[in-house]
Design a protein around this motif. Structure first.
Motif, mmCIF file in Angstrom:
data_model
loop_
_atom_site.group_PDB
_atom_site.id
_atom_site.type_symbol
_atom_site.label_atom_id
_atom_site.label_comp_id
_atom_site.label_asym_id
_atom_site.label_seq_id
_atom_site.Cartn_x
_atom_site.Cartn_y
_atom_site.Cartn_z
ATOM 1 N N GLU A 136 41.084 35.593 -43.237
ATOM 2 C CA GLU A 136 42.469 35.723 -44.023
ATOM 3 C C GLU A 136 42.932 37.024 -43.616
ATOM 4 O OE1 GLU A 136 43.214 36.482 -48.906
ATOM 5 O OE2 GLU A 136 41.256 35.921 -48.083
ATOM 6 N N ASP A 137 44.125 36.984 -43.642
ATOM 7 C CA ASP A 137 45.107 38.110 -43.340
ATOM 8 C C ASP A 137 45.409 39.130 -44.570
ATOM 9 O OD1 ASP A 137 48.687 38.592 -41.999
ATOM 10 O OD2 ASP A 137 46.890 39.895 -42.695
ATOM 11 N N PRO A 138 44.588 40.156 -44.502
ATOM 12 C CA PRO A 138 44.688 41.130 -45.791
ATOM 13 C C PRO A 138 46.248 41.492 -46.102
ATOM 14 C CG PRO A 138 44.090 42.156 -43.753
ATOM 15 C CD PRO A 138 43.962 40.897 -43.355
ATOM 16 N N PHE A 139 47.305 41.218 -45.183
ATOM 17 C CA PHE A 139 48.685 41.414 -45.443
ATOM 18 C C PHE A 139 49.388 40.190 -45.671
ATOM 19 C CE2 PHE A 139 47.561 44.970 -42.368
ATOM 20 C CZ PHE A 139 47.606 46.147 -43.291
ATOM 21 N N ARG A 146 50.022 38.528 -48.313
ATOM 22 C CA ARG A 146 50.860 38.526 -49.414
ATOM 23 C C ARG A 146 52.186 39.570 -49.291
ATOM 24 N NH1 ARG A 146 49.756 43.047 -52.946
ATOM 25 N NH2 ARG A 146 47.805 44.010 -52.441
ATOM 26 N N CYS A 147 52.044 40.372 -48.416
ATOM 27 C CA CYS A 147 53.097 41.434 -48.143
ATOM 28 C C CYS A 147 53.971 40.678 -47.352
ATOM 29 C CB CYS A 147 52.457 42.808 -47.361
ATOM 30 S SG CYS A 147 51.022 43.490 -48.193
ATOM 31 N N CYS A 161 53.513 47.193 -50.724
ATOM 32 C CA CYS A 161 52.447 45.897 -50.295
ATOM 33 C C CYS A 161 51.595 46.583 -49.264
ATOM 34 C CB CYS A 161 52.732 44.913 -50.343
ATOM 35 S SG CYS A 161 51.375 43.544 -50.042
ATOM 36 N N VAL A 176 47.518 48.021 -49.431
ATOM 37 C CA VAL A 176 46.429 47.426 -48.806
ATOM 38 C C VAL A 176 45.460 48.360 -47.971
ATOM 39 C CG1 VAL A 176 45.648 45.724 -47.106
ATOM 40 C CG2 VAL A 176 47.290 44.853 -48.818
ATOM 41 N N ASP A 213 41.468 47.899 -47.206
ATOM 42 C CA ASP A 213 41.328 46.692 -46.710
ATOM 43 C C ASP A 213 41.598 45.911 -45.582
ATOM 44 O OD1 ASP A 213 41.922 45.602 -50.356
ATOM 45 O OD2 ASP A 213 40.100 46.172 -49.426
ATOM 46 N N ALA A 214 42.432 47.017 -44.669
ATOM 47 C CA ALA A 214 42.890 46.654 -43.432
ATOM 48 C C ALA A 214 42.974 47.873 -42.729
ATOM 49 C CB ALA A 214 44.290 46.088 -43.617
ATOM 50 N N ASP A 215 43.122 47.777 -41.318
ATOM 51 C CA ASP A 215 43.370 49.047 -40.331
ATOM 52 C C ASP A 215 44.843 49.206 -40.463
ATOM 53 O OD1 ASP A 215 43.610 50.679 -38.151
ATOM 54 O OD2 ASP A 215 42.449 49.626 -36.750
ATOM 55 N N SER A 274 47.127 48.006 -37.748
ATOM 56 C CA SER A 274 47.608 46.438 -37.810
ATOM 57 C C SER A 274 48.875 46.086 -38.699
ATOM 58 C CB SER A 274 46.672 45.596 -38.223
ATOM 59 O OG SER A 274 46.118 45.959 -39.500
#
Length: 597
Positions: free
Chosen positions: A479-482, A484-485, A497, A501, A506-508, A511
């Motif tokens: 799942e792409d943490p972004f 919804r962004c 957004c 994140v 939740d993400a580097d 990225s």
């Protein structure tokens, strides 16, 4: 809306066709020829029989250049060696002669190889001239040799040994076709050094002067450098070096080196020693050499020290360690763990080493290890090379390297080299079989079948246009943490957004688009609209935003590689808004090549 994609740094095109087998074989052959010529050339330059009573050199720096140029024109290598700095001449001469003799024994070079003349190569210089460029000191002068140099190569008479001919396919046929002549401009920077009224060519001072010329601003050459500090006895030389290492004293370390190796380093050290020592002083490192025992062998002005026992205790950033070397084994104790280099089979156990153990227990890799072990069973460790210069003893790092290379060569014979080549090839093939299933990974890439790659907009070198593979079940795709962004229409909401994140961990951050993480630089909205603007408006915006992003790099909040190249190398885009260029592959290639180097 369409998903906007931020431009990562471009990469060169990877669609180069694979080389044919014949082309690969010829490439290996050319490499072998170059190696032979380089070794033969070095050997020729080292094979000089100059007695101790011949001071060599020249009466002036100009004459040094003229002698070198005349020696090339007349193929008189002895004339070049006669002007080489005595310490450097002694450093290179005998080891290089010995090494070339070993190459002939191992049949890398042919028995006909002659140190006084490289067969198969003819050099000539026309229109030669010497330009003298004085420096701020009286005893160091730079020279520029100019002219046209013509090189003629006759492959059939090159001193190529049977080892190469027997192991490279079609070697003899390709050599017989190698008959070339090429003329190129000669621009050779050299440095001459004055010692006791005579001028000499210096290899190491030439390197030092080339390095000094790259500094901005170019500093003056120091009038004096670090004074060499040798020992009265051979053992004292190693004591001097170890004392400097223990104290983390760069000046003491440099002073303990043989001037034949390090005269240029010792002279130019004041240009960098203070900054380097300050950095070392601030490093959280402490050393204490508690035991040091070694045996010195040999006679004359060149000896060898074999280290019998060396114990070093210390700490790095507060973590203590101890390293002991004895009987050819290293034993390291750090943070409660102990590792002995001679007991790795027993110590590398457990589940984390299971795959390594399987690979080393049998198969081609194990066979290669066995061949290496047998081939070097008679290897004799030469130790550290010690040299007497001007009545004092010093450690010779380059002499040590040469002696190590000679020891390796002397431990081998032709049949062992053949076995090593065969075992190495099998081990390499096994590795690629394990990694890629025995097939060329570039010719059997499932992603190359993706119809999206036919789209010039989607398949652009500069855009991260990765899309989920619809043939893969959705539950197996990460799942792409972004996600919804990317679905947010408003640029300000999307920026918030992305920041949310990243802040949540939740993400580097690498990225996410840097424009969206730092809207204060004023590019977020334009980025979200895919920079839909004219070339002029695009670069006006980029020029206004660049200082903001570079300030973030300066503060350490970002690294330079975090920035798209439009902010770091805007000249690569040739004044065009790349984001609005959709069908110009030649332009894309130029941008990629520019950004890559």
């Amino acid at each position: 809306m369409s998903v906007p994609a931020g431009p990562p740094p471009p990469t060169p095109s990877s669609d180069t066709a694979a080389a044919s087998p014949s082309r690969r074989r010829k490439g290996v052959l050319v490499a072998a020829v170059v190696t032979v010529l380089a070794v033969g050339g070095a050997a020729t330059f080292a094979a000089v029989q100059i007695t101790g009573g011949n001071v060599g050199g020249a009466a002036s720096a100009q004459e040094v250049g003229e002698q070198v140029l005349a020696s090339i024109e007349n193929e008189d290598v002895l004339g070049i060696l006669d002007v080489l700095l005595p310490g450097e001449r002694e450093l290179f001469r005998q080891p290089t002669i010995d090494f070339v003799a070993e190459l002939s024994r191992l049949e890398v070079l042919s028995p006909a190889a002659d140190l006084a003349k490289i067969e198969g190569v003819e050099l000539s210089v026309t229109g030669g001239s010497v330009e003298v460029r004085e420096t701020n000191v009286a005893d160091i002068t730079n020279l520029e040799l100019r002219g046209e140099i013509n090189a003629e190569v006759d492959g059939e008479t090159l001193p190529i040994g049977d080892l190469i001919l027997d192991n490279v396919s079609d070697a003899e046929a390709n050599l017989s076709e190698l008959d070339e002549s090429e003329t190129t401009e000669l621009e050779m920077p050299l440095t001459a050094v004055e010692v006791d009224g005579r001028w000499y060519l210096s290899v190491f001072h030439t390197v030092a002067e080339l390095a000094r010329a790259d500094l901005d601003p170019i500093p003056d050459i120091p009038e004096t450098g670090i004074e060499p500090s040798g020992g009265a006895q051979p053992e004292d030389a190693l004591d001097e070096l170890l004392d400097g290492i223990e104290q983390l004293d760069l000046s003491a370390i440099i002073a303990a080196l043989n001037p034949g190796d390090a005269a240029a380093l010792q002279r130019y050290a004041p240009l960098f020693i203070d900054d380097a020592q300050s950095a070392l002083d601030e490093a959280p490192i402490e050393l204490d050499i508690t035991q040091a025992e070694y045996t010195v062998t040999g006679d004359g002005a060149r000896r060898h020290a074999s280290i019998d026992l060396l114990v070093v205790e210390g700490s790095v950033d507060g973590s203590a360690f101890e390293v002991e070397y004895s009987d050819g084994c290293f034993n390291v104790v750090a943070e409660g763990e102990e590792l002995n280099s001679c007991e790795l089979d027993d110590q590398l156990t457990g589940q984390e080493f299971e795959e390594l153990d399987d690979m080393l227990s049998e198969g081609p890799v194990r066979d290669l290890i066995d061949v290496l072990t047998e081939a070097f069973a008679d290897y004799e460790q030469p130790g550290v090379t010690l040299v007497r210069t001007d009545g004092s003893w010093y450690v010779s790092p380059i002499g040590t390297l040469f002696d190590q290379l000679l020891a390796v060569a002397r431990a081998l014979d032709r049949s062992e080299l053949d076995d090593l080549i065969e075992a190495s090839t099998a081990a390499a093939d096994s590795f690629f079989d394990d990694m890629f299933g025995g097939e060329d990974p570039f010719l059997d890439d499932p992603f190359l079948d993706d119809p999206l790659l036919d789209d010039p907009v989607v398949d652009d070198l500069l855009v991260d246009d990765t899309v989920p593979d619809e043939t893969v079940p959705s539950d197996t795709q990460p799942e792409d943490p972004f996600a919804r962004c990317w679905e947010t229409a408003d640029a300000n909401e999307a920026s918030a957004c992305f920041q949310e994140v990243v802040s949540a961990g939740d993400a580097d951050p690498a990225s996410a688009p840097v424009e969206m993480l730092h809207p204060e630089c004023g590019v977020a909205e334009a980025y979200w609209d895919n920079f839909a603007m004219t070339d002029e408006a695009f670069f006006e915006l980029i020029d206004s935003a660049r200082p903001c992003f570079l300030a973030l790099v300066e503060s350490g909040e970002l690294q330079e590689f975090d920035l798209p190249i439009v902010y770091t190398k805007p000249e690569c885009f040739e004044g065009r808004n790349w984001y609005q260029v959709f069908d110009d592959p030649e332009y894309d290639e130029r941008v990629a090549n520019c950004s890559a180097g």
